[in-house]
Write an enzyme that holds these catalytic residues in place. Structure first.
Site, short mmCIF file in Angstrom:
data_model
loop_
_atom_site.label_atom_id
_atom_site.label_comp_id
_atom_site.label_asym_id
_atom_site.label_seq_id
_atom_site.Cartn_x
_atom_site.Cartn_y
_atom_site.Cartn_z
N LYS A 188 0.88 -1.18 0.00
CA LYS A 188 0.00 0.00 0.00
C LYS A 188 0.91 1.22 0.00
O LYS A 188 1.46 1.60 1.03
CB LYS A 188 -0.87 -0.02 1.27
CG LYS A 188 -2.19 0.71 1.15
CD LYS A 188 -2.13 2.17 0.82
CE LYS A 188 -1.78 3.06 1.99
NZ LYS A 188 -1.53 4.47 1.59
N GLU A 263 9.85 1.87 10.67
CA GLU A 263 10.92 2.83 10.36
C GLU A 263 10.29 4.21 10.35
O GLU A 263 9.54 4.55 9.43
CB GLU A 263 11.55 2.53 9.00
CG GLU A 263 12.44 1.30 9.04
CD GLU A 263 13.17 1.07 7.73
OE1 GLU A 263 13.60 -0.07 7.52
OE2 GLU A 263 13.30 2.02 6.93
N CYS A 297 14.38 10.66 6.11
CA CYS A 297 14.33 10.35 7.55
C CYS A 297 15.67 10.56 8.22
O CYS A 297 15.73 10.91 9.38
CB CYS A 297 13.85 8.92 7.73
SG CYS A 297 14.87 7.74 6.84
N GLU A 394 10.12 17.01 14.02
CA GLU A 394 10.57 16.68 12.66
C GLU A 394 9.83 17.59 11.69
O GLU A 394 8.61 17.49 11.54
CB GLU A 394 10.27 15.22 12.34
CG GLU A 394 10.87 14.79 11.03
CD GLU A 394 10.46 13.39 10.58
OE1 GLU A 394 9.27 13.07 10.66
OE2 GLU A 394 11.35 12.63 10.15
P1 NAD Z 1 2.73 8.78 7.04
O1 NAD Z 1 2.93 8.08 8.33
O2 NAD Z 1 1.76 9.90 7.00
O3 NAD Z 1 2.28 7.78 5.89
C1 NAD Z 1 3.04 6.66 5.55
C2 NAD Z 1 2.12 5.60 4.98
O4 NAD Z 1 1.25 5.17 6.01
C3 NAD Z 1 1.24 6.07 3.83
O5 NAD Z 1 1.17 5.05 2.87
C4 NAD Z 1 -0.10 6.27 4.51
O6 NAD Z 1 -1.19 6.14 3.63
C5 NAD Z 1 -0.09 5.15 5.52
N1 NAD Z 1 -0.99 5.33 6.66
C6 NAD Z 1 -1.42 6.47 7.23
N2 NAD Z 1 -2.26 6.21 8.24
C7 NAD Z 1 -2.36 4.86 8.35
C8 NAD Z 1 -3.06 3.98 9.20
N3 NAD Z 1 -3.84 4.44 10.18
N4 NAD Z 1 -2.90 2.66 9.02
C9 NAD Z 1 -2.10 2.17 8.05
N5 NAD Z 1 -1.43 2.97 7.18
C10 NAD Z 1 -1.55 4.30 7.34
O7 NAD Z 1 4.19 9.26 6.59
P2 NAD Z 1 4.56 10.19 5.36
O8 NAD Z 1 4.17 11.58 5.74
O9 NAD Z 1 4.05 9.57 4.11
O10 NAD Z 1 6.15 10.05 5.33
C11 NAD Z 1 7.02 10.86 6.01
C12 NAD Z 1 7.50 10.20 7.29
O11 NAD Z 1 8.18 8.97 7.00
C13 NAD Z 1 8.52 11.04 8.05
O12 NAD Z 1 8.21 11.02 9.42
C14 NAD Z 1 9.83 10.32 7.80
O13 NAD Z 1 10.83 10.52 8.77
C15 NAD Z 1 9.38 8.90 7.76
N6 NAD Z 1 10.38 8.07 7.09
C16 NAD Z 1 11.13 7.21 7.85
C17 NAD Z 1 12.13 6.43 7.26
C18 NAD Z 1 13.00 5.52 8.09
O14 NAD Z 1 13.66 4.69 7.51
N7 NAD Z 1 13.03 5.63 9.40
C19 NAD Z 1 12.34 6.53 5.88
C20 NAD Z 1 11.57 7.41 5.14
C21 NAD Z 1 10.58 8.16 5.76
#
Ligand code: NAD
Length: 506
Positions: A188, A263, A297, A394
């Site tokens: 997804k 992550e 990240c 962040e």
């Molecule tokens: P997000 O958490 O808003 O969304 C990530 C994914 O989760 C999307 O596909 C979204 O549709 C899904 N999602 C949202 N709510 C959900 C739920 N209730 N149940 C299941 N899935 C759900 O994150 P984002 O804004 O897309 O990405 C940015 C974030 O990702 C930043 O915090 C960044 O630091 C983090 N990130 C972490 C790493 C790492 O390796 N630690 C790598 C890249 C990005």
């Protein structure tokens, strides 16, 4: 007759005339509800395309397909899985430019970085392909009278949920080890950037990955994502995204006892001591926060500089930040592109006010650029304290907060005094200091005298609010596989005898 070959940009717009569909059980299908959602180009916020809007019914169909495909996929030899994953890598490389164009257009990430992101995705597939044959290997743990040995086997169908920053590379980072381990997948992707997940599904299909082994369901987190985390046939969830969402995923997966790998976010320090190679430290500090639009990240979003070199370092930094070239993500000269979405843009801009309100100085930037698209000026906050929001939260944009420090103890306290613990960067030529400081840091990954340079066998992941679990090398297989112990008795020993004749008299 002249034949006009469409440019990758035209070709992308042409294909996006039709809504993107789910890929389930080897077929491209619309959402069962028939619904679609819109997604937009960060450079002007105009409609870029539509995608099938998945809900629990689509997830169920995909989970059933992954479940049905699992026995045959896990039974396939590691050698055959390796060959298929190599084919995926070759096809990614063959389409690297198209992928880069699609990723830049969809996410606003500058094309100069997206070219290597596609290549890195191919590397991820090859790296895990090479380990497919050995993934099941275990340990031999003999003891007196017993031979114990462990074997690993794939956990089953898994859910992969990815974010919008560098989505193609991050999807490969999760999907490649899952497939190498023998798991089947329901992916997804993020709703703000669904395009390259579709290309990846196409490539895997073309490479010959059997129907149902990888399934793609587009949709929102609260509907499709949530349903995936709750589905009883899905054994584990590999998630990349925000810390807040990670916590929701744990809750949603509790009833079905999901294994989760999270992550999450970061507020990573780069610590520059006065004995460092300041010129290299400057390049690395700038690169780690202003490349990829600061939407990574592991970005070094807090710069801790020892007081003796602080003013000189910040002076040079400010000059460079003011020179960063902001522009069209498809222009190869662009260093910072537009932020992915108006919501993310507003979030980043809100920190300009927060910085002022909390008493920091906006040394460079701190403003929007133009009226169309989500462009912000690369920003440098100085005179900051670690308790300010710009140092604790962040921001996920091209925004850096600088804080001075005096002693090693101060620096360590500041570095650790945030909710996150993903990555840290140290700049010093003092060997003892480097090791001592690295051991004291609450960070999952530490680079000394370097920016983030990945070596795929090493563990990738964070502490505290930055996540649970590690990826990379064998760490990935620990997540996607169950470890079983088999104990074989060799000395014919007998268990204690219960219920022997004569017992009743007692
Ligand atoms: P997000 O958490 O808003 O969304 C990530 C994914 O989760 C999307 O596909 C979204 O549709 C899904 N999602 C949202 N709510 C959900 C739920 N209730 N149940 C299941 N899935 C759900 O994150 P984002 O804004 O897309 O990405 C940015 C974030 O990702 C930043 O915090 C960044 O630091 C983090 N990130 C972490 C790493 C790492 O390796 N630690 C790598 C890249 C990005």
């Amino acid at each position: 007759m002249t034949v006009t070959i469409p440019s990758p940009v035209d070709a992308l717009h042409e294909r996006l005339r039709e809504p993107l569909r789910h890929f389930i059980g080897g077929e491209w299908v619309s959402a069962q509800s028939g619904d679609t959602f819109d997604f937009h180009a960060p450079s002007d916020n105009r409609l870029l395309g539509r995608a099938a809007s998945g809900d629990a019914r689509d997830i169920d169909r995909a989970a059933q397909a992954a479940h049905a495909a699992f026995p045959a996929w896990r039974a396939l030899s590691g050698k055959k899985r390796r060959a298929l994953l190599y084919r995926v890598a070759d096809l990614i490389e063959a389409r690297a430019h198209d992928i880069a164009v699609a990723e830049s257009t969809d996410t606003g990430q500058p094309i100069r970085f997206m070219k290597s992101a596609a290549v890195r995705a191919a590397e991820n597939f090859r790296f895990f392909a090479d380990r497919a044959e050995g993934a099941q290997d275990g340990l031999s743990l003999p003891t007196n009278g017993f031979l114990n040995y462990t074997v690993r086997q794939p956990i089953g169908p898994v859910g992969v949920i990815t974010p919008w920053n560098t989505p193609f590379m991050l999807s490969s980072w999760k999907i490649a080890p899952a497939l190498a381990a023998g798991c089947t997948v329901v992916h997804k992707p993020a709703e703000w950037s669904p395009v390259t997940a579709t290309i990846l599904a196409e490539i895997m299909h073309e490479a010959g990955i059997p129907a149902g082994v990888v399934n793609l369901v587009h949709g929102f987190g609260e509907t499709a994502g949530k349903a995936l985390t709750e589905h009883p046939l899905i054994r584990a969830i590999a998630f990349i995204g925000e810390s807040r969402t990670g916590s929701l995923i744990q809750k949603q997966g509790a009833d079905t006892l999901k294994r989760v790998h999270l992550e999450l976010g970061g507020k990573n320090p780069v610590v520059v001591f006065d004995d460092a190679d300041l010129s290299r430290a400057l390049d690395a500090a700038i690169f780690m926060i202003y490349s990829l639009n600061g939407q990574r990240c592991t970005s070094s979003s807090r710069l801790l500089v020892q007081r003796g070199v602080h003013d000189q370092f910040v002076e040079q930094l400010a000059e460079r930040v003011a020179n960063i070239r902001v522009g069209d993500p498809l222009d190869p000269a662009t260093e910072v592109g537009p932020l992915i979405h108006p919501r993310q843009f507003e979030k980043v801009c809100s920190y300009f006010d927060a910085a002022r309100a909390d008493g920091a100085t906006i040394r460079v930037g701190g403003e929007r650029i133009g009226d169309t698209g989500n462009y912000v000026r690369p920003t440098l906050f100085t005179d900051a304290r670690n308790d300010m929001r710009i140092a604790q939260e962040e921001i996920f944009g091209p925004v850096l907060t600088v804080i001075p420090f005096d002693t090693d103890e101060d620096a360590l306290r500041l570095a650790n005094d945030v909710p996150y613990g993903l990555a840290a960067y140290l700049w010093t030529n003092d060997l003892t200091r480097a090791h001592t400081f690295a051991h004291g840091l609450d960070s999952g990954m530490i680079w000394v005298n370097s920016e983030n340079v990945r070596h795929l066998p090493t563990p990738f992941g964070g502490m505290k609010a930055s996540g649970i679990g590690r990826d990379g090398g064998d760490y990935s297989f620990d997540f996607y596989m169950e470890t079983k112990n088999v104990a074989i008795n060799l000395n014919g020993h007998r268990a204690q005898q219960l219920g022997m004749p004569g017992n009743k008299e007692n």
